[in-house]
Design an enzyme around this catalytic site. Structure first.
Site, mmCIF file in Angstrom:
data_model
loop_
_atom_site.group_PDB
_atom_site.id
_atom_site.type_symbol
_atom_site.label_atom_id
_atom_site.label_comp_id
_atom_site.label_asym_id
_atom_site.label_seq_id
_atom_site.Cartn_x
_atom_site.Cartn_y
_atom_site.Cartn_z
ATOM 1 N N ARG A 1 46.160 2.361 -22.345
ATOM 2 C CA ARG A 1 46.014 3.803 -22.220
ATOM 3 C C ARG A 1 45.724 4.227 -20.860
ATOM 4 O O ARG A 1 46.010 5.155 -20.248
ATOM 5 C CB ARG A 1 45.058 4.460 -23.243
ATOM 6 C CG ARG A 1 45.504 4.637 -24.587
ATOM 7 C CD ARG A 1 44.334 4.847 -25.545
ATOM 8 N NE ARG A 1 43.310 3.913 -25.389
ATOM 9 C CZ ARG A 1 42.218 3.678 -26.013
ATOM 10 N NH1 ARG A 1 42.186 4.597 -27.004
ATOM 11 N NH2 ARG A 1 41.319 2.567 -26.072
ATOM 12 N N SER B 1 42.023 -12.340 -35.513
ATOM 13 C CA SER B 1 40.673 -12.469 -35.288
ATOM 14 C C SER B 1 40.125 -13.529 -36.453
ATOM 15 O O SER B 1 40.491 -13.298 -37.515
ATOM 16 C CB SER B 1 39.719 -11.165 -35.301
ATOM 17 O OG SER B 1 38.417 -11.416 -35.423
ATOM 18 N N TYR C 1 36.935 -3.145 -40.120
ATOM 19 C CA TYR C 1 37.533 -3.881 -39.015
ATOM 20 C C TYR C 1 38.086 -5.389 -39.580
ATOM 21 O O TYR C 1 39.279 -5.676 -39.124
ATOM 22 C CB TYR C 1 36.384 -4.339 -38.252
ATOM 23 C CG TYR C 1 37.062 -5.183 -36.870
ATOM 24 C CD1 TYR C 1 37.882 -4.800 -36.037
ATOM 25 C CD2 TYR C 1 36.561 -6.491 -36.842
ATOM 26 C CE1 TYR C 1 38.668 -5.764 -34.986
ATOM 27 C CE2 TYR C 1 37.115 -7.367 -35.856
ATOM 28 C CZ TYR C 1 38.090 -6.904 -34.819
ATOM 29 O OH TYR C 1 38.653 -7.645 -33.863
HETATM 30 P P1 NAP Z 1 38.814 -5.087 -24.849
HETATM 31 O O1 NAP Z 1 38.410 -5.921 -23.506
HETATM 32 O O2 NAP Z 1 38.277 -3.988 -25.425
HETATM 33 O O3 NAP Z 1 40.670 -4.808 -24.628
HETATM 34 C C1 NAP Z 1 41.258 -3.999 -25.579
HETATM 35 C C2 NAP Z 1 42.552 -3.586 -25.150
HETATM 36 O O4 NAP Z 1 43.299 -2.882 -26.224
HETATM 37 C C3 NAP Z 1 42.223 -2.895 -23.893
HETATM 38 O O5 NAP Z 1 43.562 -3.111 -22.946
HETATM 39 C C4 NAP Z 1 42.504 -1.344 -24.543
HETATM 40 O O6 NAP Z 1 43.412 -0.664 -23.619
HETATM 41 C C5 NAP Z 1 43.690 -1.527 -25.600
HETATM 42 N N1 NAP Z 1 43.614 -0.704 -26.656
HETATM 43 C C6 NAP Z 1 42.666 -0.294 -27.327
HETATM 44 N N2 NAP Z 1 43.010 0.804 -28.258
HETATM 45 C C7 NAP Z 1 44.291 0.991 -27.922
HETATM 46 C C8 NAP Z 1 45.268 2.207 -28.087
HETATM 47 N N3 NAP Z 1 44.872 3.071 -29.195
HETATM 48 N N4 NAP Z 1 46.225 2.159 -27.510
HETATM 49 C C9 NAP Z 1 46.841 1.453 -26.529
HETATM 50 N N5 NAP Z 1 46.079 0.213 -26.043
HETATM 51 C C10 NAP Z 1 44.801 0.203 -26.748
HETATM 52 O O7 NAP Z 1 38.705 -6.012 -26.193
HETATM 53 P P2 NAP Z 1 39.412 -7.578 -26.286
HETATM 54 O O8 NAP Z 1 38.585 -8.411 -26.789
HETATM 55 O O9 NAP Z 1 40.377 -8.117 -25.159
HETATM 56 O O10 NAP Z 1 40.474 -7.409 -27.635
HETATM 57 C C11 NAP Z 1 41.925 -7.730 -27.677
HETATM 58 C C12 NAP Z 1 42.159 -8.134 -28.992
HETATM 59 O O11 NAP Z 1 41.373 -9.035 -29.462
HETATM 60 C C13 NAP Z 1 41.877 -6.965 -30.089
HETATM 61 O O12 NAP Z 1 43.021 -6.912 -31.040
HETATM 62 C C14 NAP Z 1 40.528 -7.239 -30.686
HETATM 63 O O13 NAP Z 1 40.406 -7.087 -32.019
HETATM 64 C C15 NAP Z 1 40.761 -8.985 -30.561
HETATM 65 N N6 NAP Z 1 39.581 -9.904 -30.679
HETATM 66 C C16 NAP Z 1 38.827 -9.653 -29.993
HETATM 67 C C17 NAP Z 1 37.411 -10.356 -30.341
HETATM 68 C C18 NAP Z 1 36.294 -10.460 -29.363
HETATM 69 O O14 NAP Z 1 35.197 -10.939 -29.563
HETATM 70 N N7 NAP Z 1 36.335 -9.864 -28.014
HETATM 71 C C19 NAP Z 1 37.471 -11.344 -31.254
HETATM 72 C C20 NAP Z 1 38.806 -11.627 -31.980
HETATM 73 C C21 NAP Z 1 39.539 -10.871 -31.844
HETATM 74 P P3 NAP Z 1 43.036 0.896 -23.180
HETATM 75 O O15 NAP Z 1 41.402 0.963 -23.293
HETATM 76 O O16 NAP Z 1 43.288 1.011 -21.495
HETATM 77 O O17 NAP Z 1 43.782 1.786 -24.050
#
Ligand code: NAP
Length: 251
Positions: A34, A140, A153
């Site tokens: 976004r 995840s 979640y």
């Molecule tokens: P992050 O740093 O918060 O990044 C999340 C990304 O998703 C950002 O680029 C954000 O972009 C985008 N996003 C969120 N809502 C959106 C929307 N409505 N429209 C378009 N883009 C959207 O978190 P991350 O840890 O890298 O997460 C990436 C993935 O890994 C997620 O699916 C999360 O569930 C998964 N995951 C994370 C962890 C963890 O511990 N961090 C563990 C397991 C799985 P904008 O804000 O610019 O929209």
């Protein structure tokens, strides 16, 4: 010819690290999220550092019409699509089901489930045209186990895991690989978004060594680099300090 990878949620965390690593490995990129300004900066940075093309487009993946408009706007670019990394996602809140906010549930369901499902369906006509296409779904460990305060979640990520299985069955025989990546604790903006409190977010990783977004990017690249006859279906990656979803060793 260089391959083209579409990475959703490339403005931060795992998506951004994956964009950097794929760029360094010669992929052209179509990056979404976004935050428009952030996407513009990333395009500038990655094109300056690598001999590749980076396309960016900001939209909200949780809104079906925005996903459809994105596809229409980028039709020409998408004609060369080889890789889809369904990464955009979020958790909101840690409240128990009986007192959780419905707005938080809606945001998680619309982003993690509907957004990922719609983007996959909308990209498939393009992926089916390329030989050896690959879909990477970032699920995840919450897609394999459930923990208190994470019921919804975890439900969304269980849905991603089920969708990955269904995709593999429906695409069977077409040579399209589907990989479901299941990370444990990764230090990104994830906990800041979930808890809406920077101090509490820091505490999530206190006294332990979490995974880095680069660790997950490396796993994604490794899955992509396997020979065409090898499909890494599932990958579960925990930090050494995390034995299960709610058992974390801290010093
Ligand atoms: P992050 O740093 O918060 O990044 C999340 C990304 O998703 C950002 O680029 C954000 O972009 C985008 N996003 C969120 N809502 C959106 C929307 N409505 N429209 C378009 N883009 C959207 O978190 P991350 O840890 O890298 O997460 C990436 C993935 O890994 C997620 O699916 C999360 O569930 C998964 N995951 C994370 C962890 C963890 O511990 N961090 C563990 C397991 C799985 P904008 O804000 O610019 O929209």
């Amino acid at each position: 010819m260089a391959k083209l990878a579409l990475i959703t949620g490339a403005t931060a965390g795992i998506g951004f690290s994956t964009a950097k690593l794929l760029a360094a490995n010669g992929y052209n990129l179509l990056l979404t999220g976004r935050r428009e300004e952030r996407l513009r900066q990333i395009k500038q940075q990655l094109e300056a550092e690598n001999s590749i093309q980076v396309h960016v487009d900001s939209f909200d993946i949780s809104v079906r019409q925005e996903c459809e408009s994105f596809i229409t706007r980028n039709k020409t670019t998408l004609e060369g699509l080889n890789v889809l990394v369904n990464n955009a996602g979020l958790a909101k809140g840690v409240d128990p089901i009986q007192s959780a906010k419905l707005d938080d549930w809606e945001s998680m369901l619309d982003t993690n489930v509907k957004g990922l499902f719609f983007m996959t369906r909308l990209c498939l006509p393009f992926l089916e045209k390329s030989i050896g296409s690959h879909i990477i779904n970032v699920s995840s460990v919450a897609g394999q186990w459930v923990y208190p305060g994470g019921g919804v979640y975890c439900s969304t990520k269980h849905a991603v895991s089920a969708f990955s299985q269904g995709l593999r069955m429906d695409l069977h025989g077409k040579g399209i690989r589907v990989t479901n990546i299941c990370p444990g604790l990764v230090e990104t903006e994830f906990s800041k978004v979930r808890l809406n409190d920077d101090i509490k977010a820091e505490e999530v990783y206190k006294g332990m060594s979490p995974l880095t977004p680069e660790d997950i990017a490396a796993s994604i690249l490794w899955s992509l680099q396997q020979p065409q006859h090898v499909n890494i279906q599932e990958m579960t990656i925990f930090p050494t300090d995390q034995a299960s979803v709610n058992l974390v060793h801290r010093t």
